[in-house]
Design a protein around this motif. Structure first.
Motif, PDB file in Angstrom:
ATOM      1  N   LEU A 177     -13.283  -2.542 -13.125  1.00 42.88           N
ATOM      2  CA  LEU A 177     -13.195  -1.330 -13.808  1.00 42.88           C
ATOM      3  C   LEU A 177     -13.318  -0.189 -13.239  1.00 42.88           C
ATOM      4  O   LEU A 177     -12.758   0.933 -13.671  1.00 42.88           O
ATOM      5  N   ILE A 178     -14.532  -0.047 -12.387  1.00 46.85           N
ATOM      6  CA  ILE A 178     -14.555   1.430 -11.809  1.00 46.85           C
ATOM      7  C   ILE A 178     -13.594   1.542 -10.745  1.00 46.85           C
ATOM      8  O   ILE A 178     -13.118   2.730 -10.726  1.00 46.85           O
ATOM      9  N   GLY A 179     -13.039   0.788 -10.161  1.00 50.35           N
ATOM     10  CA  GLY A 179     -11.890   0.995  -9.034  1.00 50.35           C
ATOM     11  C   GLY A 179     -10.742   1.286  -9.693  1.00 50.35           C
ATOM     12  O   GLY A 179      -9.984   2.222  -9.426  1.00 50.35           O
ATOM     13  N   THR A 180     -10.376   0.639 -10.780  1.00 45.91           N
ATOM     14  CA  THR A 180      -9.202   1.008 -11.644  1.00 45.91           C
ATOM     15  C   THR A 180      -9.104   2.370 -12.199  1.00 45.91           C
ATOM     16  O   THR A 180      -8.302   3.217 -12.235  1.00 45.91           O
ATOM     17  N   ASN A 181     -10.392   2.479 -12.831  1.00 47.91           N
ATOM     18  CA  ASN A 181     -10.703   4.139 -13.315  1.00 47.91           C
ATOM     19  C   ASN A 181     -10.632   5.226 -12.281  1.00 47.91           C
ATOM     20  O   ASN A 181     -10.110   6.133 -12.760  1.00 47.91           O
ATOM     21  N   ILE A 182     -10.845   4.814 -10.984  1.00 48.71           N
ATOM     22  CA  ILE A 182     -10.920   5.764 -10.139  1.00 48.71           C
ATOM     23  C   ILE A 182      -9.348   6.072  -9.553  1.00 48.71           C
ATOM     24  O   ILE A 182      -8.886   7.067  -9.560  1.00 48.71           O
ATOM     25  N   ALA A 183      -8.785   4.677  -9.397  1.00 45.30           N
ATOM     26  CA  ALA A 183      -7.282   4.642  -8.873  1.00 45.30           C
ATOM     27  C   ALA A 183      -6.541   5.475  -9.775  1.00 45.30           C
ATOM     28  O   ALA A 183      -5.208   5.926  -9.298  1.00 45.30           O
ATOM     29  N   ILE A 184      -6.357   5.624 -10.945  1.00 46.13           N
ATOM     30  CA  ILE A 184      -5.483   6.076 -11.921  1.00 46.13           C
ATOM     31  C   ILE A 184      -5.684   7.513 -12.047  1.00 46.13           C
ATOM     32  O   ILE A 184      -4.868   8.237 -12.601  1.00 46.13           O
ATOM     33  N   ARG A 185      -6.667   7.999 -11.285  1.00 48.41           N
ATOM     34  CA  ARG A 185      -6.881   9.490 -11.143  1.00 48.41           C
ATOM     35  C   ARG A 185      -6.610   9.999  -9.651  1.00 48.41           C
ATOM     36  O   ARG A 185      -6.468  11.129  -9.595  1.00 48.41           O
ATOM     37  N   LEU A 186      -6.288   9.194  -8.701  1.00 47.90           N
ATOM     38  CA  LEU A 186      -5.792   9.493  -7.378  1.00 47.90           C
ATOM     39  C   LEU A 186      -4.596   9.696  -7.067  1.00 47.90           C
ATOM     40  O   LEU A 186      -3.735   8.913  -7.713  1.00 47.90           O
ATOM     41  N   SER A 187      -4.215  10.523  -6.104  1.00 52.76           N
ATOM     42  CA  SER A 187      -2.836  10.649  -5.632  1.00 52.76           C
ATOM     43  C   SER A 187      -2.399   9.585  -4.781  1.00 52.76           C
ATOM     44  O   SER A 187      -3.233   8.924  -4.041  1.00 52.76           O
ATOM     45  N   ASN A 188      -1.055   9.692  -4.502  1.00 52.82           N
ATOM     46  CA  ASN A 188      -0.600   8.412  -3.588  1.00 52.82           C
ATOM     47  C   ASN A 188      -1.210   8.720  -2.052  1.00 52.82           C
ATOM     48  O   ASN A 188      -1.523   7.629  -1.555  1.00 52.82           O
ATOM     49  N   LYS A 189      -1.108   9.793  -1.677  1.00 50.64           N
ATOM     50  CA  LYS A 189      -1.816  10.259  -0.449  1.00 50.64           C
ATOM     51  C   LYS A 189      -3.266   9.839  -0.282  1.00 50.64           C
ATOM     52  O   LYS A 189      -3.592   9.327   0.818  1.00 50.64           O
ATOM     53  N   LEU A 190      -4.171   9.962  -1.285  1.00 54.44           N
ATOM     54  CA  LEU A 190      -5.450   9.640  -1.018  1.00 54.44           C
ATOM     55  C   LEU A 190      -5.641   8.138  -0.989  1.00 54.44           C
ATOM     56  O   LEU A 190      -6.500   7.537  -0.538  1.00 54.44           O
ATOM     57  N   ILE A 191      -4.855   7.523  -1.925  1.00 51.91           N
ATOM     58  CA  ILE A 191      -5.000   5.913  -1.995  1.00 51.91           C
ATOM     59  C   ILE A 191      -4.541   5.475  -0.547  1.00 51.91           C
ATOM     60  O   ILE A 191      -5.237   4.475  -0.281  1.00 51.91           O
ATOM     61  N   GLU A 192      -3.305   5.957  -0.047  1.00 50.18           N
ATOM     62  CA  GLU A 192      -2.996   5.517   1.222  1.00 50.18           C
ATOM     63  C   GLU A 192      -4.016   5.802   2.338  1.00 50.18           C
ATOM     64  O   GLU A 192      -4.540   4.825   3.191  1.00 50.18           O
ATOM     65  N   LYS A 193      -4.694   6.828   2.313  1.00 52.19           N
ATOM     66  CA  LYS A 193      -5.920   7.031   3.310  1.00 52.19           C
ATOM     67  C   LYS A 193      -7.020   6.099   3.152  1.00 52.19           C
ATOM     68  O   LYS A 193      -7.533   5.629   4.114  1.00 52.19           O
ATOM     69  N   ILE A 194      -7.568   5.758   1.794  1.00 45.02           N
ATOM     70  CA  ILE A 194      -8.457   4.812   1.556  1.00 45.02           C
ATOM     71  C   ILE A 194      -8.104   3.256   1.919  1.00 45.02           C
ATOM     72  O   ILE A 194      -8.907   2.535   2.775  1.00 45.02           O
TER      73      ILE A 194
ATOM     74  N   LEU B  98      -3.556  -7.573  10.193  1.00 49.52           N
ATOM     75  CA  LEU B  98      -4.067  -6.274   9.799  1.00 49.52           C
ATOM     76  C   LEU B  98      -3.702  -4.966  10.638  1.00 49.52           C
ATOM     77  O   LEU B  98      -3.629  -3.923  10.251  1.00 49.52           O
ATOM     78  N   THR B  99      -3.804  -5.284  11.916  1.00 46.72           N
ATOM     79  CA  THR B  99      -3.590  -4.259  13.022  1.00 46.72           C
ATOM     80  C   THR B  99      -2.066  -3.915  12.976  1.00 46.72           C
ATOM     81  O   THR B  99      -1.613  -2.784  12.879  1.00 46.72           O
ATOM     82  N   LEU B 100      -1.230  -4.887  12.581  1.00 46.85           N
ATOM     83  CA  LEU B 100       0.358  -4.626  12.370  1.00 46.85           C
ATOM     84  C   LEU B 100       0.370  -3.975  11.204  1.00 46.85           C
ATOM     85  O   LEU B 100       1.325  -2.852  11.135  1.00 46.85           O
ATOM     86  N   LEU B 101      -0.153  -4.225  10.073  1.00 44.90           N
ATOM     87  CA  LEU B 101      -0.302  -3.210   8.967  1.00 44.90           C
ATOM     88  C   LEU B 101      -0.549  -1.954   9.064  1.00 44.90           C
ATOM     89  O   LEU B 101      -0.124  -1.128   8.388  1.00 44.90           O
ATOM     90  N   LEU B 102      -1.590  -1.849   9.828  1.00 46.37           N
ATOM     91  CA  LEU B 102      -2.243  -0.605   9.964  1.00 46.37           C
ATOM     92  C   LEU B 102      -1.038   0.410  10.661  1.00 46.37           C
ATOM     93  O   LEU B 102      -0.681   1.712  10.514  1.00 46.37           O
TER      94      LEU B 102
ATOM     95  N   ASN C 167      -5.896   2.585   4.215  1.00 44.09           N
ATOM     96  CA  ASN C 167      -6.011   2.724   5.807  1.00 44.09           C
ATOM     97  C   ASN C 167      -7.161   2.411   6.585  1.00 44.09           C
ATOM     98  O   ASN C 167      -7.599   1.687   7.349  1.00 44.09           O
ATOM     99  N   ALA C 168      -8.299   3.233   5.669  1.00 42.41           N
ATOM    100  CA  ALA C 168      -9.761   3.278   6.205  1.00 42.41           C
ATOM    101  C   ALA C 168     -10.400   1.761   5.986  1.00 42.41           C
ATOM    102  O   ALA C 168     -11.008   1.295   7.066  1.00 42.41           O
ATOM    103  N   ALA C 169     -10.115   1.117   4.808  1.00 45.51           N
ATOM    104  CA  ALA C 169     -10.519   0.029   4.680  1.00 45.51           C
ATOM    105  C   ALA C 169      -9.796  -1.038   5.594  1.00 45.51           C
ATOM    106  O   ALA C 169     -10.804  -1.955   6.282  1.00 45.51           O
ATOM    107  N   ILE C 170      -8.706  -0.988   5.826  1.00 45.39           N
ATOM    108  CA  ILE C 170      -8.043  -1.958   6.864  1.00 45.39           C
ATOM    109  C   ILE C 170      -8.622  -1.729   8.243  1.00 45.39           C
ATOM    110  O   ILE C 170      -8.904  -2.822   8.939  1.00 45.39           O
TER     111      ILE C 170
END
Length: 278
Positions: free
Chosen positions: A238-255, A132-136, A257-260
């Motif tokens: 259901l909740i996560g996918t509903n959120i994801a389809i409304r988010l931009s690439n940049k925001l998904i990437e930030k989420i 995960l460190t390498l992925l980050l 990285n933060a999760a990792i």
């Protein structure tokens, strides 16, 4: 003043709520960023220490399967612009299933047959933290790195096999590894990589549970929390996918990285704890 509810019952209620929250939050993050959820559930269940490693693997797989199923259903009925490359993802899934069987065999050999539960848990936590460190670092520098577009089907299957082996041995479902591979080797953006990762995860977790059902069965596992965690997986998907389809690439990437980063710290804590205790 004394509680009207016995302490042990209160304790059980708290534990039920805790595992529901773990599965729900992991599934929401998993659906949003393509993490799957297993990479979050595994170290957290290690942290609380209520279950042995084989049981954690089953609980994680069941939760992630529930999440990915609901996520794919939501994607199929929504009008999102999500792009799932079914050819590439199915080939990766095929390789992942084969690799998953091998990874689970190796895990069972060390953790169950040889009884090396502590050693295996330590190896899992150290390996996962390093990966995960390498992925980050990769995600922080990926715009400066070259990406590829592999088309050879055998190479794609072999990549899937490697993913499946690592995911099964580490008990994580493969989400973050899938996302990185889809971006690096197939030039997908983060958003599409996340959705394709969930597609792959569905097949890998389904095959993992079917393998257990057809071989050892589930009688040797403590599945007392399975219902709560699967419920969290369904709602979280259901909740996560509903959120994801409304988010931009940049925001998904930030989420992502933060999760990792959070998961790395949890794994490092587990490593220190295992060393201190044993």
């Amino acid at each position: 003043m004394y509680s009207l509810i016995p302490f042990n019952l209160l304790e059980m209620i708290v534990i039920f709520i805790l595992y529901l929250i773990i599965s729900l939050s992991a599934s929401i993050l998993g659906a949003v960023a393509g993490l799957g959820g297993g990479v979050i559930i595994k170290p957290l269940l290690d942290f609380f220490g209520h279950f042995d490693l084989p049981t954690i693997g089953v609980l994680s797989a069941a939760t992630v399967l529930a999440m990915s199923t609901m996520s794919l259903i939501k994607l199929s009925i929504s009008r999102s612009e999500a792009k799932i490359d079914k050819t590439i993802s199915l080939l990766l899934a095929l390789g992942s299933i084969t690799g998953g069987i091998l990874g689970k065999f190796v895990f069972n050999y060390f953790a169950v047959s040889l009884g090396m539960l502590t050693g295996t848990a330590l190896l899992q936590s150290v390996t996962l933290a390093l990966l995960l460190t390498l992925l980050l670092f990769y995600f922080l520098k990926k715009d400066k790195l070259k990406s590829f577009v592999f088309e050879n089907r055998m190479i794609i299957i072999m990549i899937g096999l490697s993913l499946g082996f690592l995911s099964a041995f580490l008990g994580i479902g493969g989400g973050p590894l899938n996302v990185a591979v889809l971006i690096l080797f197939f030039s997908l953006n983060v958003r599409d990589a996340a959705f394709n990762s969930i597609f792959i995860i569905f097949f890998s977790q389904l095959s993992a549970l079917l393998l257990i059902a057809l071989t050892t069965g589930f009688t040797n596992y403590d599945l007392s929390m399975a219902g709560y965690m699967i419920t969290g997986g369904v709602i979280g998907g259901l909740i996560g996918t509903n959120i994801a389809i409304r988010l931009s690439n940049k925001l998904i990437e930030k989420i992502f990285n933060a999760a990792i980063l959070l998961i790395i710290f949890i794994n490092l804590y587990n490593v220190v704890n295992l060393i201190m205790v044993h």
